[in-house]
Enzyme design. Structure first.
Site, PDB file in Angstrom:
ATOM      1  N   ILE A  12       0.840  -1.207   0.000  1.00  0.00           N
ATOM      2  CA  ILE A  12       0.000   0.000   0.000  1.00  0.00           C
ATOM      3  C   ILE A  12       0.879   1.263   0.000  1.00  0.00           C
ATOM      4  CG2 ILE A  12      -1.796   1.257   1.282  1.00  0.00           C
ATOM      5  CD1 ILE A  12      -2.514  -1.415   2.666  1.00  0.00           C
ATOM      6  N   GLY A  13       0.600   2.162  -0.921  1.00  0.00           N
ATOM      7  CA  GLY A  13       1.264   3.468  -0.929  1.00  0.00           C
ATOM      8  C   GLY A  13       2.643   3.496  -1.555  1.00  0.00           C
ATOM      9  N   GLY A  15       3.552   3.367  -4.644  1.00  0.00           N
ATOM     10  CA  GLY A  15       3.665   4.148  -5.883  1.00  0.00           C
ATOM     11  C   GLY A  15       3.168   3.434  -7.137  1.00  0.00           C
ATOM     12  N   THR A  17       0.103   3.186  -8.597  1.00  0.00           N
ATOM     13  CA  THR A  17      -0.760   3.951  -9.505  1.00  0.00           C
ATOM     14  C   THR A  17       0.049   5.034 -10.214  1.00  0.00           C
ATOM     15  OG1 THR A  17      -2.540   3.538  -7.953  1.00  0.00           O
ATOM     16  CG2 THR A  17      -2.957   5.206  -9.622  1.00  0.00           C
ATOM     17  N   GLU A  34      -7.130   0.211 -10.383  1.00  0.00           N
ATOM     18  CA  GLU A  34      -8.051  -0.519  -9.516  1.00  0.00           C
ATOM     19  C   GLU A  34      -9.018   0.444  -8.838  1.00  0.00           C
ATOM     20  OE1 GLU A  34      -6.333  -2.752  -6.375  1.00  0.00           O
ATOM     21  OE2 GLU A  34      -5.509  -1.023  -5.371  1.00  0.00           O
ATOM     22  N   TYR A  46     -11.273  -0.833   7.841  1.00  0.00           N
ATOM     23  CA  TYR A  46     -10.174  -0.287   8.627  1.00  0.00           C
ATOM     24  C   TYR A  46     -10.573  -0.019  10.086  1.00  0.00           C
ATOM     25  CZ  TYR A  46      -6.845  -0.056   4.823  1.00  0.00           C
ATOM     26  OH  TYR A  46      -5.963  -0.410   3.832  1.00  0.00           O
ATOM     27  N   ASP A  85      -2.358  -1.206 -12.357  1.00  0.00           N
ATOM     28  CA  ASP A  85      -1.692  -0.926 -11.077  1.00  0.00           C
ATOM     29  C   ASP A  85      -1.929  -2.044 -10.056  1.00  0.00           C
ATOM     30  OD1 ASP A  85      -4.316  -0.408 -10.392  1.00  0.00           O
ATOM     31  OD2 ASP A  85      -3.960   1.627  -9.653  1.00  0.00           O
TER      32      ASP A  85
HETATM   33  N1  LIG Z   1       8.815   7.106  -5.883  1.00  0.00           N
HETATM   34  C1  LIG Z   1       8.090   8.035  -5.249  1.00  0.00           C
HETATM   35  N2  LIG Z   1       8.701   9.094  -4.708  1.00  0.00           N
HETATM   36  C2  LIG Z   1       7.977  10.025  -4.049  1.00  0.00           C
HETATM   37  N3  LIG Z   1       6.634  10.000  -3.888  1.00  0.00           N
HETATM   38  C3  LIG Z   1       5.988   8.974  -4.410  1.00  0.00           C
HETATM   39  C4  LIG Z   1       6.667   7.945  -5.118  1.00  0.00           C
HETATM   40  N4  LIG Z   1       5.759   7.037  -5.526  1.00  0.00           N
HETATM   41  C5  LIG Z   1       4.555   7.505  -5.097  1.00  0.00           C
HETATM   42  N5  LIG Z   1       4.685   8.666  -4.445  1.00  0.00           N
HETATM   43  C6  LIG Z   1       3.574   9.422  -3.819  1.00  0.00           C
HETATM   44  O1  LIG Z   1       3.046   8.547  -2.800  1.00  0.00           O
HETATM   45  C7  LIG Z   1       1.617   8.573  -2.792  1.00  0.00           C
HETATM   46  C8  LIG Z   1       1.077   7.167  -3.010  1.00  0.00           C
HETATM   47  O2  LIG Z   1       1.324   6.762  -4.347  1.00  0.00           O
HETATM   48  P1  LIG Z   1       0.322   5.803  -5.144  1.00  0.00           P
HETATM   49  O3  LIG Z   1       0.801   5.768  -6.552  1.00  0.00           O
HETATM   50  O4  LIG Z   1      -1.083   6.197  -4.884  1.00  0.00           O
HETATM   51  O5  LIG Z   1       0.626   4.401  -4.423  1.00  0.00           O
HETATM   52  P2  LIG Z   1      -0.100   2.974  -4.587  1.00  0.00           P
HETATM   53  O6  LIG Z   1      -0.886   2.992  -5.867  1.00  0.00           O
HETATM   54  O7  LIG Z   1       1.011   1.975  -4.596  1.00  0.00           O
HETATM   55  O8  LIG Z   1      -0.941   2.803  -3.367  1.00  0.00           O
HETATM   56  C9  LIG Z   1       1.202   9.561  -3.873  1.00  0.00           C
HETATM   57  O9  LIG Z   1       0.940  10.796  -3.225  1.00  0.00           O
HETATM   58  C10 LIG Z   1       2.414   9.661  -4.788  1.00  0.00           C
HETATM   59  O10 LIG Z   1       2.539  10.922  -5.398  1.00  0.00           O
HETATM   60  N1  LIG Z   2      -8.335  -5.810   2.425  1.00  0.00           N
HETATM   61  C1  LIG Z   2      -7.911  -5.426   1.215  1.00  0.00           C
HETATM   62  N2  LIG Z   2      -7.550  -4.145   1.031  1.00  0.00           N
HETATM   63  C2  LIG Z   2      -7.127  -3.797  -0.186  1.00  0.00           C
HETATM   64  C3  LIG Z   2      -7.056  -4.695  -1.261  1.00  0.00           C
HETATM   65  N3  LIG Z   2      -6.591  -4.029  -2.342  1.00  0.00           N
HETATM   66  C4  LIG Z   2      -6.393  -2.784  -1.955  1.00  0.00           C
HETATM   67  N4  LIG Z   2      -6.717  -2.625  -0.658  1.00  0.00           N
HETATM   68  C5  LIG Z   2      -6.697  -1.376   0.118  1.00  0.00           C
HETATM   69  C6  LIG Z   2      -5.339  -0.979   0.582  1.00  0.00           C
HETATM   70  C7  LIG Z   2      -5.395   0.512   0.514  1.00  0.00           C
HETATM   71  O1  LIG Z   2      -5.966   1.033   1.693  1.00  0.00           O
HETATM   72  C8  LIG Z   2      -6.334   0.798  -0.638  1.00  0.00           C
HETATM   73  C9  LIG Z   2      -5.633   1.077  -1.943  1.00  0.00           C
HETATM   74  O2  LIG Z   2      -4.692   0.050  -2.221  1.00  0.00           O
HETATM   75  P1  LIG Z   2      -3.277   0.407  -2.888  1.00  0.00           P
HETATM   76  O3  LIG Z   2      -2.458  -0.841  -2.809  1.00  0.00           O
HETATM   77  O4  LIG Z   2      -3.605   0.828  -4.285  1.00  0.00           O
HETATM   78  O5  LIG Z   2      -2.715   1.514  -2.085  1.00  0.00           O
HETATM   79  O6  LIG Z   2      -7.153  -0.348  -0.742  1.00  0.00           O
HETATM   80  C10 LIG Z   2      -7.455  -6.038  -1.048  1.00  0.00           C
HETATM   81  O7  LIG Z   2      -7.442  -6.909  -1.960  1.00  0.00           O
HETATM   82  N5  LIG Z   2      -7.883  -6.342   0.199  1.00  0.00           N
END
Ligand SMILES: Nc1ncnc2c1ncn2[C@@H]1O[C@H](COP(=O)(O)OP(=O)(O)O)[C@@H](O)[C@H]1O
Ligand SMILES: Nc1nc2c(ncn2[C@H]2C[C@H](O)[C@@H](COP(=O)(O)O)O2)c(=O)[nH]1
Length: 211
Positions: A12-13, A15, A17, A34, A46, A85
């Protein structure tokens, strides 16, 4: 040569997307994102994971099944490249962590049935980063329901990803997996890092397309 179907994976988080959008733009691929905000259970999940895990995992699974079926029909069958993603295997990573064992067994059966004829990516980009980096990025993204995310949950999922990806590479040696350390590469604020990463992605796509 098969049509490129790339999935960006990682905790999660990290990067996913953001990177898939950059790849879609640089390669002129269709981007599959997604669905998160529309999930009616995530907020409640949560607050009380035990109570809401089954509905949440089933929702994600059904939703991804529908998205991938559509992608297959509308893009991949038409030889149009796609970058997503997520890889559908993330369902198993989350479900294994959040569902009670007896429910996970049922869930896995449904997962196997639904994913039997799903399109398989020919390239995976695996993003990983330290807990500190993930927490910072989740905070930066500012989603309300992730405000009180438990760092232990996040760390467990990161560890689960490591194990899953390593097993995946052993069982699918034909699918190239590009590992990217998100602590070291800042493809958001550093244009040089982004270009370097995109050229590595390009190289990996060429490898994957030969499969
Ligand atoms: N390599 C990176 N360096 C700095 N900030 C990043 C990087 N990758 C993502 N971010 C920032 O972190 C946050 C989460 O990115 P996101 O692409 O939504 O993550 P995910 O899809 O894996 O949950 C966004 O605000 C994005 O701009
Ligand atoms: N319990 C689950 N949570 C999930 C799943 N896929 C995503 N997520 C949650 C996690 C984050 O809070 C949010 C976005 O996911 P990212 O990985 O894009 O940050 O949704 C799942 O399959 N099960």
């Amino acid at each position: 040569m098969s049509v490129p179907f790339i999935t960006v994976e990682g905790p999660i988080g990290v990067g996913k997307t953001t990177l898939s959008k950059a790849i879609a733009e640089s390669q002129q691929f269709h981007q599959l994102r997604e669905i998160v905000d529309e999930n009616p259970f995530l907020n409640k999940f949560y607050d009380d994971i035990e109570e809401w895990s089954f509905q949440t995992e089933m929702y994600f699974l059904c939703n991804r099944y529908k998205q991938l079926s559509d992608i297959q029909k509308k893009f991949l069958y038409e030889q149009q490249p796609v970058v997503a993603d997520y890889h559908i295997f993330k369902n198993l990573i989350f479900a294994k962590r959040t569902l009670p064992a007896e429910e996970y067994v049922k869930y896995e059966e449904i997962y196997r049935i639904l994913t039997r004829d799903m399109p398989v990516p020919n390239v995976i980009i695996y993003l990983h980063a330290s807990l500190g980096t993930l927490m910072k990025r989740i905070e930066l993204r500012g989603r309300d329901f992730e405000k009180n995310i438990d760092p232990a949950y996040l760390q467990q999922l990161s560890d689960d990803y490591e194990v899953f990806v390593s097993n995946f590479e052993e069982t699918h040696p034909e699918i190239p997996v590009l590992h990217v350390n998100g602590d070291e590469i800042d493809f958001v604020n550093d244009a040089g890092d982004l270009q370097l990463l995109l050229s590595k992605v390009d190289e990996t796509i060429r490898k994957g397309a030969k499969q």
